[in-house]
Design an enzyme around this catalytic site. Structure first.
Site, PDB file in Angstrom:
ATOM      1  N   GLU A 119     -54.590   9.664 -26.232  1.00 32.67           N
ATOM      2  CA  GLU A 119     -55.280   9.948 -27.489  1.00 32.67           C
ATOM      3  C   GLU A 119     -56.771   9.713 -27.307  1.00 32.67           C
ATOM      4  O   GLU A 119     -57.196   9.083 -26.334  1.00 32.67           O
ATOM      5  CB  GLU A 119     -54.735   9.062 -28.616  1.00 32.67           C
ATOM      6  CG  GLU A 119     -53.296   9.413 -28.980  1.00 32.67           C
ATOM      7  CD  GLU A 119     -52.786   8.705 -30.218  1.00 32.67           C
ATOM      8  OE1 GLU A 119     -53.350   7.666 -30.584  1.00 32.67           O
ATOM      9  OE2 GLU A 119     -51.824   9.203 -30.810  1.00 32.67           O
ATOM     10  N   HIS A 242     -59.483  10.736 -40.541  1.00 28.46           N
ATOM     11  CA  HIS A 242     -58.812  11.425 -39.441  1.00 28.46           C
ATOM     12  C   HIS A 242     -59.338  12.845 -39.417  1.00 28.46           C
ATOM     13  O   HIS A 242     -59.398  13.505 -40.448  1.00 28.46           O
ATOM     14  CB  HIS A 242     -57.291  11.415 -39.643  1.00 28.46           C
ATOM     15  CG  HIS A 242     -56.565  11.731 -38.375  1.00 28.46           C
ATOM     16  ND1 HIS A 242     -56.587  12.982 -37.810  1.00 28.46           N
ATOM     17  CD2 HIS A 242     -55.846  10.951 -37.545  1.00 28.46           C
ATOM     18  CE1 HIS A 242     -55.889  12.950 -36.687  1.00 28.46           C
ATOM     19  NE2 HIS A 242     -55.434  11.732 -36.500  1.00 28.46           N
ATOM     20  N   ARG A 288     -62.774   9.459 -32.911  1.00 34.12           N
ATOM     21  CA  ARG A 288     -62.493  10.105 -34.197  1.00 34.12           C
ATOM     22  C   ARG A 288     -63.709  10.278 -35.095  1.00 34.12           C
ATOM     23  O   ARG A 288     -63.840  11.279 -35.789  1.00 34.12           O
ATOM     24  CB  ARG A 288     -61.473   9.273 -34.961  1.00 34.12           C
ATOM     25  CG  ARG A 288     -60.103   9.513 -34.460  1.00 34.12           C
ATOM     26  CD  ARG A 288     -59.102   8.752 -35.256  1.00 34.12           C
ATOM     27  NE  ARG A 288     -57.825   8.938 -34.587  1.00 34.12           N
ATOM     28  CZ  ARG A 288     -56.715   8.346 -34.942  1.00 34.12           C
ATOM     29  NH1 ARG A 288     -56.689   7.525 -35.955  1.00 34.12           N
ATOM     30  NH2 ARG A 288     -55.602   8.584 -34.283  1.00 34.12           N
ATOM     31  N   HIS A 349     -58.066   8.025 -43.626  1.00 34.50           N
ATOM     32  CA  HIS A 349     -56.875   7.753 -42.818  1.00 34.50           C
ATOM     33  C   HIS A 349     -56.591   6.272 -42.654  1.00 34.50           C
ATOM     34  O   HIS A 349     -55.461   5.827 -42.777  1.00 34.50           O
ATOM     35  CB  HIS A 349     -57.089   8.396 -41.448  1.00 34.50           C
ATOM     36  CG  HIS A 349     -55.922   8.284 -40.520  1.00 34.50           C
ATOM     37  ND1 HIS A 349     -54.665   8.734 -40.848  1.00 34.50           N
ATOM     38  CD2 HIS A 349     -55.831   7.799 -39.261  1.00 34.50           C
ATOM     39  CE1 HIS A 349     -53.847   8.512 -39.839  1.00 34.50           C
ATOM     40  NE2 HIS A 349     -54.517   7.931 -38.861  1.00 34.50           N
ATOM     41  N   ARG A 384     -61.649   2.082 -35.432  1.00 35.71           N
ATOM     42  CA  ARG A 384     -60.380   1.758 -34.777  1.00 35.71           C
ATOM     43  C   ARG A 384     -60.090   2.736 -33.641  1.00 35.71           C
ATOM     44  O   ARG A 384     -60.184   3.952 -33.812  1.00 35.71           O
ATOM     45  CB  ARG A 384     -59.251   1.854 -35.803  1.00 35.71           C
ATOM     46  CG  ARG A 384     -57.876   1.696 -35.196  1.00 35.71           C
ATOM     47  CD  ARG A 384     -56.813   2.011 -36.224  1.00 35.71           C
ATOM     48  NE  ARG A 384     -56.782   3.415 -36.536  1.00 35.71           N
ATOM     49  CZ  ARG A 384     -55.667   4.156 -36.564  1.00 35.71           C
ATOM     50  NH1 ARG A 384     -54.500   3.611 -36.324  1.00 35.71           N
ATOM     51  NH2 ARG A 384     -55.722   5.439 -36.867  1.00 35.71           N
TER      52      ARG A 384
HETATM   53  C1  LIG Z   1     -50.033   9.726 -41.255  1.00 35.11           C
HETATM   54  C2  LIG Z   1     -50.371   8.469 -40.508  1.00 35.11           C
HETATM   55  C3  LIG Z   1     -50.255   8.424 -39.126  1.00 35.11           C
HETATM   56  C4  LIG Z   1     -50.561   7.246 -38.424  1.00 35.11           C
HETATM   57  N1  LIG Z   1     -50.383   7.215 -37.072  1.00 35.11           N
HETATM   58  C5  LIG Z   1     -50.588   6.048 -36.420  1.00 35.11           C
HETATM   59  C6  LIG Z   1     -50.300   5.925 -35.034  1.00 35.11           C
HETATM   60  O1  LIG Z   1     -49.837   6.855 -34.397  1.00 35.11           O
HETATM   61  N2  LIG Z   1     -50.542   4.726 -34.425  1.00 35.11           N
HETATM   62  C7  LIG Z   1     -51.042   3.651 -35.089  1.00 35.11           C
HETATM   63  O2  LIG Z   1     -51.233   2.583 -34.481  1.00 35.11           O
HETATM   64  N3  LIG Z   1     -51.309   3.744 -36.399  1.00 35.11           N
HETATM   65  C8  LIG Z   1     -51.083   4.895 -37.075  1.00 35.11           C
HETATM   66  N4  LIG Z   1     -51.341   4.960 -38.404  1.00 35.11           N
HETATM   67  C9  LIG Z   1     -51.784   3.756 -39.099  1.00 35.11           C
HETATM   68  C10 LIG Z   1     -50.583   2.823 -39.216  1.00 35.11           C
HETATM   69  O3  LIG Z   1     -49.449   3.573 -39.559  1.00 35.11           O
HETATM   70  C11 LIG Z   1     -50.819   1.778 -40.271  1.00 35.11           C
HETATM   71  O4  LIG Z   1     -52.059   1.171 -40.107  1.00 35.11           O
HETATM   72  C12 LIG Z   1     -49.755   0.694 -40.187  1.00 35.11           C
HETATM   73  O5  LIG Z   1     -48.489   1.294 -40.238  1.00 35.11           O
HETATM   74  C13 LIG Z   1     -49.930  -0.271 -41.330  1.00 35.11           C
HETATM   75  O6  LIG Z   1     -48.818  -1.106 -41.377  1.00 35.11           O
HETATM   76  P1  LIG Z   1     -48.735  -2.203 -42.495  1.00 35.11           P
HETATM   77  O7  LIG Z   1     -47.426  -2.858 -42.336  1.00 35.11           O
HETATM   78  O8  LIG Z   1     -49.961  -3.016 -42.481  1.00 35.11           O
HETATM   79  O9  LIG Z   1     -48.790  -1.371 -43.881  1.00 35.11           O
HETATM   80  P2  LIG Z   1     -47.829  -0.219 -44.411  1.00 35.11           P
HETATM   81  O10 LIG Z   1     -46.971   0.316 -43.356  1.00 35.11           O
HETATM   82  O11 LIG Z   1     -48.677   0.742 -45.157  1.00 35.11           O
HETATM   83  O12 LIG Z   1     -46.910  -0.995 -45.438  1.00 35.11           O
HETATM   84  C14 LIG Z   1     -47.423  -1.453 -46.659  1.00 35.11           C
HETATM   85  C15 LIG Z   1     -46.267  -1.881 -47.520  1.00 35.11           C
HETATM   86  O13 LIG Z   1     -46.743  -2.589 -48.653  1.00 35.11           O
HETATM   87  C16 LIG Z   1     -46.119  -2.095 -49.825  1.00 35.11           C
HETATM   88  N5  LIG Z   1     -47.028  -2.378 -50.943  1.00 35.11           N
HETATM   89  C17 LIG Z   1     -48.318  -2.013 -51.093  1.00 35.11           C
HETATM   90  N6  LIG Z   1     -48.813  -2.497 -52.244  1.00 35.11           N
HETATM   91  C18 LIG Z   1     -47.816  -3.196 -52.830  1.00 35.11           C
HETATM   92  C19 LIG Z   1     -47.697  -3.918 -54.032  1.00 35.11           C
HETATM   93  N7  LIG Z   1     -48.709  -4.028 -54.913  1.00 35.11           N
HETATM   94  N8  LIG Z   1     -46.514  -4.515 -54.328  1.00 35.11           N
HETATM   95  C20 LIG Z   1     -45.462  -4.415 -53.481  1.00 35.11           C
HETATM   96  N9  LIG Z   1     -45.511  -3.719 -52.325  1.00 35.11           N
HETATM   97  C21 LIG Z   1     -46.678  -3.126 -52.013  1.00 35.11           C
HETATM   98  C22 LIG Z   1     -45.904  -0.637 -49.530  1.00 35.11           C
HETATM   99  O14 LIG Z   1     -44.966  -0.082 -50.408  1.00 35.11           O
HETATM  100  C23 LIG Z   1     -45.442  -0.733 -48.076  1.00 35.11           C
HETATM  101  O15 LIG Z   1     -44.101  -1.095 -48.020  1.00 35.11           O
HETATM  102  C24 LIG Z   1     -51.035   6.120 -39.123  1.00 35.11           C
HETATM  103  C25 LIG Z   1     -51.155   6.178 -40.515  1.00 35.11           C
HETATM  104  C26 LIG Z   1     -50.829   7.326 -41.204  1.00 35.11           C
HETATM  105  C27 LIG Z   1     -50.948   7.344 -42.700  1.00 35.11           C
END
Ligand SMILES: Cc1cc2nc3c(=O)[nH]c(=O)nc-3n(C[C@H](O)[C@H](O)[C@H](O)COP(=O)(O)OP(=O)(O)OC[C@H]3O[C@@H](n4cnc5c(N)ncnc54)[C@H](O)[C@@H]3O)c2cc1C
Length: 533
Positions: A119, A242, A288, A349, A384
């Site tokens: 990437e 993105h 990016r 993104h 990032r």
């Molecule tokens: C389309 C896309 C592609 C991506 N591709 C990549 C990749 O290839 N590699 C990479 O490293 N990163 C990638 N990312 C970024 C990465 O996916 C995220 O940064 C990472 O998954 C975040 O994980 P997290 O557990 O911190 O949050 P999330 O996975 O977003 O989880 C957040 C959780 O909190 C919950 N939540 C939020 N607010 C509340 C609330 N008030 N009350 C209760 N629950 C709540 C949500 O419902 C969810 O369950 C991508 C992101 C996107 C959108």
């Protein structure tokens, strides 16, 4: 369903950060995972590209560290980068032990090896992926492990409203987090949860912008809650756009993974001319922020509403096998990526900043930790590196759980006050909520986007301040709904992003301000830290 609301550990969010942490603390007590929609719905679930980790002989920690520091444009904390990079392979191996299946390929003589992707910004192939649905596979593996842990209870459709702290309750001494008010969306009742320790794993804030790759859950709730509770929030001006989101009137936030460029996809203007060589020696594989700005300027120059991503020179069977999700989704919108270029636009993104934490997830408030996209550890700096976020979430969730469970924890707080709810419910006000949602997202897109100026930022600040005043006016009177709660949160996060952007008087990484187009030595290695006034 467990009706008790007192737990040893409360985890807000069921993405990679929350689920990893929950699994690690589960042997030490009762765990509640509170999540506002269904358990898999998260940014994690949509991750396509994969997880960056050093697993091949041609690669080294040193190279991964160097690439991360370079992308971060002088603002990363090198010790944090080094630790996360070095601990990554062990955390990835644990995921495999849980049943995560990464894509493999033939390595000759009947042997198989990990199919490492490339990437932008990575000097080596180091992205472990499960075809182009890596996040879905991570959620599947983690959720099935969670299901096998009786000490974990998942509360779906439960929306965390606000943290309960000693300061809020008027107790003296250092501020400590005691619990959280949570709206049960099915009953519309607000419950009071108490715990020895609380983890914010609520993800990012893409929905603050009109165009985003993020799903609807990404409204920055954790950052807004922590800020209201008095925690420091850092580097929120660094929003990663993105470069390549599918452009189609009916496609809602569908990402065309960077891996498509990694496998040879080339950006072209709508008349078919390549333009990236004018902007960076790495052309379509430039970092990016460079690619997003180049597309923005190309679109402004040509007046077109999108540019093109062309990978038609690769064999169709390879593309269909490597990118099944992207291929099928594009087909649904009448685009065959094996035969024609994909129309793409940039979209919000990833939130590089967040609640200020140590590498072990500690915030400035005792009893409150933050991990994943909601947190700012210093790994990403001003930009990032692709696929470093899943890595950070895995490593920091592990570290936070290890540290928390190795120290004595306070008793579960008792007798926390119940939520006092407003009673009014006026249908006329619902239109205000949806109007203000749209207005905030458009203001942020138009004035606080990829290219900024002081004037636009100040204009945005004035608009958001007006909207906030309006929101506060009816917030306390009305019965809370998740739309209203999210509106309040996106307004708070918008204000934080704008204030951070105005504070940083330079251009660095993802923050590009035409009034200060160059980086300034004065701001090198200086985080933008905001606290509630
Ligand atoms: C389309 C896309 C592609 C991506 N591709 C990549 C990749 O290839 N590699 C990479 O490293 N990163 C990638 N990312 C970024 C990465 O996916 C995220 O940064 C990472 O998954 C975040 O994980 P997290 O557990 O911190 O949050 P999330 O996975 O977003 O989880 C957040 C959780 O909190 C919950 N939540 C939020 N607010 C509340 C609330 N008030 N009350 C209760 N629950 C709540 C949500 O419902 C969810 O369950 C991508 C992101 C996107 C959108």
């Amino acid at each position: 369903m467990d009706q008790r609301t007192e737990f040893d550990f409360i985890v807000l969010g069921s993405g990679v950060a929350g689920l990893t942490f929950a699994l690690k603390v589960a042997p030490h007590g009762r765990v509640a995972i509170i999540t506002k929609k269904n358990r898999a719905e998260s940014n994690t679930n949509y991750a396509q590209g994969g997880i960056a980790a050093v697993t091949s002989k041609e690669d080294s920690f040193e190279l991964h560290v160097r690439d991360t520091l370079e992308a971060g444009a002088g603002l990363c904390k090198e010790d944090v980068v080094r630790t996360i990079v070095e601990e990554g392979p062990a955390r990835v191996a644990e995921l495999v032990d849980l049943g995560m299946r990464f894509s493999e390929r033939e390595s000759g003589q009947g042997q198989r090896e990990l199919d490492l992707g490339r990437e932008g910004g990575h000097s080596k192939r180091r992205i472990l992926h499960a075809k182009d649905v890596t996040g879905r596979e991570i959620e599947r593996a983690l959720l099935s492990a969670v299901a096998a842990r009786p000490s974990i209870t998942i509360f779906e459709n439960h929306f965390a409203i606000d943290l309960i702290t000693t300061e809020k309750l008027g107790f003296g001494g250092p501020n400590r987090c005691l619990g959280v008010y949570v709206l049960d969306k099915r009953t519309q009742r607000v419950k009071t949860f108490a715990a020895r320790t609380i983890l914010l794993a609520t993800g990012g804030c893409g929905k603050v912008y009109l165009y985003t790759t993020n799903p609807d859950i990404a409204t920055g709730d954790g950052v807004a809650m922590a800020y209201r509770a008095g925690a420091a929030v850092a580097n929120m001006e660094f929003i990663q756009f993105h470069p390549t989101c599918l452009y189609h009137p009916k496609a809602k936030s569908f990402l065309i993974s960077e891996a498509v460029r990694g496998e040879g996809g080339v950006l072209k203007s709508i008349d078919g001319a390549e333009f990236m060589e004018k902007h960076h020696p790495l052309k379509s594989l430039a970092p990016r922020d460079v690619v997003a700005r180049a597309i923005d300027s190309e679109m402004k120059r040509s007046g077109a509403e999108h540019v093109l991503l062309d990978i038609t020179h690769k064999p169709a069977p390879f593309l269909i096998e490597r990118f099944p999700n992207i291929y099928n989704t594009c087909r649904q919108f009448g685009i065959d990526m094996t035969k024609e270029p994909i129309p793409v636009v940039p979209a919000a993104h990833y939130q590089c900043g967040g609640v200020l934490t140590t590498i072990d997830g500690e915030t400035e408030i005792a009893g409150l930790h933050a991990v994943g996209e909601a947190a700012c550890t210093g790994l990403h700096g001003a930009n990032r590196l692709a696929s470093n976020s899943l890595l950070e979430a895995l490593v920091c969730a592990h570290r936070a759980a290890t540290k928390i469970t190795s120290e004595p924890l306070p008793e579960i707080p008792q007798g926390l006050p119940a939520w006092r709810s407003g009673h009014a419910s006026n249908a006329d006000e619902l239109v205000v909520v949806s109007h203000n949602w749209d207005e905030i997202r458009r203001v942020m897109w138009d004035y606080v986007g990829i290219v900024r100026t002081n004037k636009r930022l100040q204009r945005a600040r004035a608009r958001i301040a007006n909207l906030q005043a309006e929101i506060v006016e009816y917030y306390w009177d009305f019965i809370v709904t998740s739309d209203l709660l999210e509106l309040r949160n996106i307004a708070t996060v918008a204000e934080i992003i704008i204030s951070s952007a105005l504070e940083r008087k330079e251009s660095r990484g993802l923050h590009y301000n035409l009034d200060y187009p160059e980086p300034s030595a004065e701001w090198a290695q200086r985080d933008t830290i905001l606290r509630r006034p």
